[in-house]
Design an enzyme around this catalytic site. Structure first.
Site, PDB file in Angstrom:
ATOM      1  CG  ASP A  39      -1.591   1.055   1.601  1.00 20.75           C
ATOM      2  OD1 ASP A  39      -2.345   1.485   0.575  1.00 20.75           O
ATOM      3  OD2 ASP A  39      -1.627   1.805   2.592  1.00 20.75           O
ATOM      4  CG  ASP A 230      -2.197   2.485   6.164  1.00 22.50           C
ATOM      5  OD1 ASP A 230      -2.830   1.903   5.640  1.00 22.50           O
ATOM      6  OD2 ASP A 230      -1.786   3.640   6.219  1.00 22.50           O
ATOM      7  CG  ASP A 234      -4.391  -1.506   3.512  1.00 20.93           C
ATOM      8  OD1 ASP A 234      -5.012  -1.544   4.463  1.00 20.93           O
ATOM      9  OD2 ASP A 234      -3.252  -0.713   3.244  1.00 20.93           O
TER      10      ASP A 234
HETATM   11  P1  ADP Z   1      -3.542   4.808  -0.180  1.00 21.16           P
HETATM   12  O1  ADP Z   1      -3.823   3.464  -1.024  1.00 21.16           O
HETATM   13  O2  ADP Z   1      -2.538   5.752  -0.876  1.00 21.16           O
HETATM   14  O3  ADP Z   1      -3.314   4.323   1.237  1.00 21.16           O
HETATM   15  P2  ADP Z   1      -6.218   5.277   0.625  1.00 21.16           P
HETATM   16  O4  ADP Z   1      -6.936   4.265  -0.122  1.00 21.16           O
HETATM   17  O5  ADP Z   1      -6.147   5.198   1.970  1.00 21.16           O
HETATM   18  O6  ADP Z   1      -4.888   5.669  -0.329  1.00 21.16           O
HETATM   19  O7  ADP Z   1      -7.074   6.562   0.219  1.00 21.16           O
HETATM   20  C1  ADP Z   1      -7.299   6.677  -1.162  1.00 21.16           C
HETATM   21  C2  ADP Z   1      -7.381   8.190  -1.639  1.00 21.16           C
HETATM   22  O8  ADP Z   1      -8.804   8.514  -1.247  1.00 21.16           O
HETATM   23  C3  ADP Z   1      -6.615   9.025  -0.990  1.00 21.16           C
HETATM   24  O9  ADP Z   1      -5.444   9.316  -1.773  1.00 21.16           O
HETATM   25  C4  ADP Z   1      -7.318  10.354  -0.756  1.00 21.16           C
HETATM   26  O10 ADP Z   1      -7.303  11.154  -1.969  1.00 21.16           O
HETATM   27  C5  ADP Z   1      -8.779   9.816  -0.783  1.00 21.16           C
HETATM   28  N1  ADP Z   1      -9.083   9.882   0.618  1.00 21.16           N
HETATM   29  C6  ADP Z   1      -9.564   8.588   1.564  1.00 21.16           C
HETATM   30  N2  ADP Z   1      -9.790   9.088   2.515  1.00 21.16           N
HETATM   31  C7  ADP Z   1      -9.765  10.618   2.547  1.00 21.16           C
HETATM   32  C8  ADP Z   1     -10.094  11.514   3.877  1.00 21.16           C
HETATM   33  N3  ADP Z   1     -10.560  11.035   5.089  1.00 21.16           N
HETATM   34  N4  ADP Z   1      -9.889  12.681   3.258  1.00 21.16           N
HETATM   35  C9  ADP Z   1      -9.539  13.090   2.091  1.00 21.16           C
HETATM   36  N5  ADP Z   1      -9.475  12.057   1.135  1.00 21.16           N
HETATM   37  C10 ADP Z   1      -9.497  11.027   1.444  1.00 21.16           C
HETATM   38 MG    MG Z   2      -3.444   3.389   2.963  1.00 24.32          MG
END
Ligand code: ADP
Ligand code: MG
Length: 336
Positions: A39, A230, A234
Site C-alpha cells: 500500500d 497500514d 486495505d
Molecule cells: P492509499 O492507497 O494511498 O493508502 P487510501 O486508499 O487510504 O490511499 O485512500 C485513497 C485516496 O482516497 C486518498 O489518496 C485520498 O485522495 C482519498 N481519501 C480517502 N480518505 C480520505 C479522507 N479522509 N480525506 C481526504 N481524502 C481521502
Molecule cells: Mg492506506
C-alpha cells in the site's frame, strides 16, 4: 524436538528485530514469498502530509481549510490527521455531525449544519460536481461546501527514508515482483514508484479494486504473496493475501488484528529482515532434521554390526539433542 525449538528461536529472533509474527506457519511461509504488494500511504510514505497549496474561488482560504479540517476531525485517515495537525487552533468537534466515511474517496459531514464533502476526484465525481485539476505535485484534496465546489488543498507526503532500501533488500532476497496499490492519483503514484524502484504500480483504486488486483496477482504467482499495508482502506487485502503484514505504529487496531505479521516501528526494510530470519530458521530446522537422522542411522548401522556400546548410544541420543538445541539458538540472532 529440534523443529519447534527452531521455530521458537526464529520467532524470538524476529521479535528482537521488532517484527511480531503471529505463528510459526507464517514464519515458514515467509521463505516461500515470491511477490510483495505494498500500500502507499503510511506504508511506503510517512503518511504525514503537509499543506503545500490552497486554491479557492469565492470561499476565503481560511474558511475552506477550517471547514475541511472540522469535517475530517473524526476520520482515521492519515490525510485527515495531517489536516487536523496543520490546523493548529483547537477544533471544536461538536460542530460536526452526520459524518460519513466514504472508503477510498473521502469524507462527507455536516459542519454547523452545512454539508461539507472532502476527498479526491472520485468523491467529486460521485457527487456530480465540477472540480478543478489541482497541481500534480501532490495529493489534491477537493472540498465542496453546501453542494458547491469550493476549492482544493494540495498536500504532499514524504517517501520514507528506508523505502528504496526496502525494495533493494527484497530484490537481493530473491523477490521476483514488487507492486504498489494506491488510492492516490496516477501522478503521485508514478513519482513514488520511480523514487523507490518498484516493478509495478496501480493507482486510483478503491478498497475493492485493491482486492481485485490482489486476487489477480495471487492467481499469477506460483509462490506466496505478501501484502504490506497500514489497514486504512486495505484491511480486506491484508486478510486475503497469503501473508498480511501491518505497520504497527501507524496502523489501526483492526489492521493489527487482521494481519499475520506486525512491524513495530513501521520500517519497510523489516519485511526483508523477516524473510531473512525465516530462511535462516528454515535452514537451521533442515540441518537439525538431517543431522539428527544421519547420526541416528549411523549408530543404528554400527550397532547392527556390534560396534556400539551403551555409552556411545547415550552420547548419540543426548549429544545429538544438545547439538540440535544449540544449533536452534542461532535463529535468535540475525545479522543483516
Ligand atoms: P492509499 O492507497 O494511498 O493508502 P487510501 O486508499 O487510504 O490511499 O485512500 C485513497 C485516496 O482516497 C486518498 O489518496 C485520498 O485522495 C482519498 N481519501 C480517502 N480518505 C480520505 C479522507 N479522509 N480525506 C481526504 N481524502 C481521502
Ligand atoms: Mg492506506
Amino acid at each position: 524436538m529440534s523443529i519447534p525449538l527452531g521455530f521458537f528461536a526464529g520467532l524470538g529472533g524476529a521479535s528482537r528485530e521488532g517484527v511480531l509474527i503471529k505463528g510459526s506457519n507464517y514464519l515458514e511461509m515467509l521463505s516461500d514469498v515470491e511477490t510483495v504488494v505494498f500500500d502507499k500511504t503510511g506504508t511506503l510514505t510517512q503518511g504525514v502530509f503537509e499543506v503545500t497549496d490552497v486554491i479557492t474561488d469565492d470561499v476565503p482560504r481560511e474558511k475552506l481549510i477550517e471547514m475541511a479540517t472540522i469535517a475530517e476531525s473524526s476520520s482515521p485517515h492519515p490525510i485527515a490527521a495531517s489536516l487536523v495537525h496543520a490546523h493548529r487552533a483547537d477544533i471544536d468537534r461538536s460542530r460536526v455531525t452526520d459524518i460519513e466515511d466514504i472508503a477510498g474517496r473521502g469524507v462527507m459531514a455536516k459542519v454547523d449544519g452545512t454539508p461539507v464533502a472532502v476527498g479526491n476526484r472520485r468523491l467529486m465525481e460521485m457527487l456530480g460536481l465540477q472540480f478543478e485539476e489541482g497541481p500534480s505535485t501532490g495529493t489534491t484534496v477537493h472540498v465542496a461546501i453546501d453542494h458547491r465546489y469550493a476549492g482544493c488543498i494540495t498536500i504532499s507526503d514524504v517517501v520514507k527514508d528506508q523505502s528504496a532500501q526496502a525494495i533493494r533488500d527484497l530484490k537481493a532476497a530473491g523477490i521476483k515482483r514488487t507492486v504498489m496499490l494506491t488510492g492516490d492519483s496516477e501522478a503521485v503514484a508514478r513519482k513514488v514508484a520511480g523514487e523507490i524502484g518498484l516493478d509495478e504500480v496501480h493507482s486510483q483504486l478503491l478498497p475493492g479494486d485493491k482486492l481485485e488486483h490482489l486476487e489477480r496477482i495471487l492467481e499469477e504467482t506460483d509462490g506466496k504473496v505478501a501484502f504490506v499495508g497500514d489497514g486504512i482502506n486495505d484491511a480486506p487485502s491484508l486478510v486475503r493475501s497469503d501473508i498480511g503484514i501491518t505497520m504497527g505504529a501507524i496502523g489501526s487496531d483492526v489492521a493489527i488484528e487482521a494481519s499475520d505479521i506486525v512491524i513495530m516501528d513501521d520500517d519497510p526494510t523489516k519485511v526483508a529482515t523477516a524473510m531473512g530470519i525465516s530462511r535462516k530458521t528454515m535452514g537451521i530446522i533442515r540441518e537439525n532434521i538431517i543431522g539428527t537422522l544421519l547420526v541416528k542411522f549411523l549408530f543404528l548401522g554400527l550397532s547392527a554390526v556390534g560396534f556400539v556400546n551403551m555409552w556411545l548410544a547415550i552420547i548419540a541420543d543426548v549429544g545429538v539433542m544438545i547439538v540440535a538445541v544449540l544449533n536452534s539458538t542461532r535463529a535468535l540472532r540475525y545479522r543483516r
